[in-house]
Enzyme design. Structure first.
Site, PDB file in Angstrom:
ATOM      1  N   CYS A   1      10.203   2.922 -45.618  1.00 44.41           N
ATOM      2  CA  CYS A   1       9.536   2.521 -44.370  1.00 44.41           C
ATOM      3  C   CYS A   1      10.534   1.859 -43.419  1.00 44.41           C
ATOM      4  CB  CYS A   1       8.395   1.553 -44.692  1.00 44.41           C
ATOM      5  SG  CYS A   1       7.512   0.962 -43.235  1.00 44.41           S
TER       6      CYS A   1
ATOM      7  N   CYS B   1       1.979   3.932 -37.940  1.00 43.93           N
ATOM      8  CA  CYS B   1       0.781   4.092 -38.771  1.00 43.93           C
ATOM      9  C   CYS B   1      -0.289   3.081 -38.397  1.00 43.93           C
ATOM     10  CB  CYS B   1       1.162   3.958 -40.247  1.00 43.93           C
ATOM     11  SG  CYS B   1       2.059   2.449 -40.626  1.00 43.93           S
TER      12      CYS B   1
ATOM     13  N   CYS C   1       0.837  -1.215   0.000  1.00 45.20           N
ATOM     14  CA  CYS C   1       0.000   0.000   0.000  1.00 45.20           C
ATOM     15  C   CYS C   1       0.869   1.261   0.000  1.00 45.20           C
ATOM     16  CB  CYS C   1      -0.909   0.013   1.219  1.00 45.20           C
ATOM     17  SG  CYS C   1      -2.321  -1.040   0.988  1.00 45.20           S
TER      18      CYS C   1
END
Ligand SMILES: Cc1cc2nc3c(=O)[nH]c(=O)nc-3n(C[C@H](O)[C@H](O)[C@H](O)COP(=O)(O)O)c2cc1C
Length: 444
Positions: A397, A403, A134
């Site tokens: 490329c 893309c 925690c």
């Protein structure tokens, strides 16, 4: 149908789907109802000295239409008396002997640990989980992530639990640390029988700009919370995988962090987990989600010809390697399907502004010798329909993938293998051959 049953450090469960220690495991009534829905195990909401919680205590981030993509809380451990929880654990185990009931604990001194462990053992619970995670409220009191961030302290406290307990001890780790293998190895060295991770990530989830108070708002103040939900899955997966491939860690792992579907669970199991734990998705959609998780995982295992979920465990671990071991000659190129492209130009703009500018539209000239397999089809479609669709110069490329991520049409842009027979060669191979410099500027 594939066998979903597991054995986690001697703790057996009908399936790997466990509830994480959190609001859904606060009472015996909830856990027994969850078992009726199909959950294979549950980690009881952390027991210790009962606390006082704040109001409010939850915050959330929505991304697009996805509500609670990231969730935050400043809740502490249980606010219920220990005797009540212990009575309900006993009842739960009596009525559901085949389900895994693990009890999360967080106390301070060696004597406190001895006493609470012996009291939990008397309930018939199957195991313990030490909450060293925690990141709010309890760490200021010297517990939770305050222990998880100090490997030497973690080792001492986990060592006490292992010494006092006849039950398997799982150590739940905090992600609020630079290298998760440090506390993971410390827990293993302390004799822990299993690891669970991740607990929540220290965070501020947002700011109320009218009241000028961060979320979640508690009157005129707030504090840092713990972040979880779908947004944290990538962080959790990485930390799980780092431990799963570490030869110093041979104990089973319970994966936690953003798991909401069978596919999430399968990914954690493929990266080395024996069980998975779920909190936020259950807080969002309820116990019933486990039905789809069980069906989905079973169908997946059947499709892959696996007879048991145990066959899936760790299958993706060997492929997780250092950057220096990746194949520098592996090459993909983007392929736009002219029939699916809607001409939105997002790929072109992203490539032009963030990549190499290899995506084009219309009669843009193609340099001599360059390949653009979809150029003719793209231009033919433009003539037919008036929709100008994109095409890719494969020799420009770099195969970066951007893309395909920005394209809004599923399946429109795919990455196609363009390695063209080049042999495997990694950066480390180049260093060994002396054809490259050592990364990090260590070369002379
Ligand atoms: C409201 C809330 C309360 C939590 N309480 C505890 C707790 O008492 N003990 C504990 O070990 N983890 C606790 N957690 C952390 C979860 O068990 C889990 O590690 C974390 O939420 C990541 O899983 P998720 O992405 O499925 O939510 C709590 C989480 C939330 C959201």
């Amino acid at each position: 149908m594939a066998d979903l049953s597991i054995n986690f450090a001697g703790i057996s469960a009908p399936n790997p789907f466990w509830l994480a220690s959190a609001p859904p495991t606060n009472t015996g009534e909830q856990i027994m109802r969850a078992f009726d829905h199909g959950w294979g195990g549950a980690v009881w909401k952390t027991l210790g000295e009962p606390i006082v919680d704040t109001s409010s205590r939850f915050g959330a981030i929505s991304v697009g239409n996805e509500r609670m993509a990231g969730f935050s809380n400043i809740e502490l451990i249980t606010d219920r008396p220990l005797e009540v929880n212990l009575r309900e654990i006993r009842e739960c185990k009596r009525r559901y002997p085949k389900h895994a009931v693990i009890v999360s604990l967080m106390v301070e001194s060696r004597d406190d640990w001895r006493e609470i462990i012996h009291r939990v053992e008397d309930t018939g619970a199957d195991g313990l989980e030490l909450n060293f995670g925690c990141p709010h409220g309890m760490c200021e009191r010297g517990m939770g992530s305050a222990v998880g961030q100090e490997p030497e302290v973690l080792k001492i406290v986990a060592g006490w639990a292992v010494e006092f307990s006849k039950l398997p001890v799982l150590v739940k780790l905090t992600p609020n640390i630079g290298d998760i293998t440090v506390p993971g190895v410390a827990a293993a060295e302390a004799g822990a029988h299993g690891l669970s991770l991740i607990n929540t990530i220290k965070s501020i989830v947002g700011v109320d700009l009218d009241r000028m108070v961060p979320h979640p708002v508690v009157g005129a103040r707030s504090t840092n919370g713990g972040y979880c939900g779908p947004a944290v899955k990538p962080i959790a997966l990485h930390m799980v995988a780092a431990l799963a491939r570490d030869p110093r860690v041979s104990v089973p792992i319970s994966g936690i962090g953003g798991i909401a579907t069978w596919r999430d669970a399968a990914e954690f199991i493929a990266l080395g987990c024996t069980s998975v734990q779920v909190c936020t998705a259950v807080m969002h959609y309820g116990f019933r989600i486990v039905g789809d998780m069980i069906d989905g995982l079973s169908n997946f295992l059947d499709e892959k010809g696996m007879k048991s979920v145990n066959e899936l465990r760790g299958l993706a671990v060997p492929a997780y390697s250092e950057w220096g071991d990746l194949d520098l000659n592996y090459k993909v190129a983007a392929a736009v399907d002219p029939k699916k492209c809607i001409g939105c130009d997002l790929c072109l703009v992203a490539c032009r502004d963030s990549s190499v500018n290899c995506i084009h539209i219309g009669e843009h000239p193609l340099p001599a010798g360059h390949r653009a397999p979809s150029r003719e089809a793209a231009n033919a479609r433009a003539k037919e329909t008036g929709i100008k669709v994109t095409w890719v110069d494969w020799d420009e490329c770099t195969g970066c993938n951007l893309c395909s991520h920005v394209c809004p049409v599923p399946g429109c842009i795919t990455m196609v293998d363009d390695t063209r027979g080049k042999p495997f060669e990694s950066w480390n191979d180049r260093i060994a051959k002396g054809t490259d410099k050592v990364p990090g500027g260590l070369h002379g």
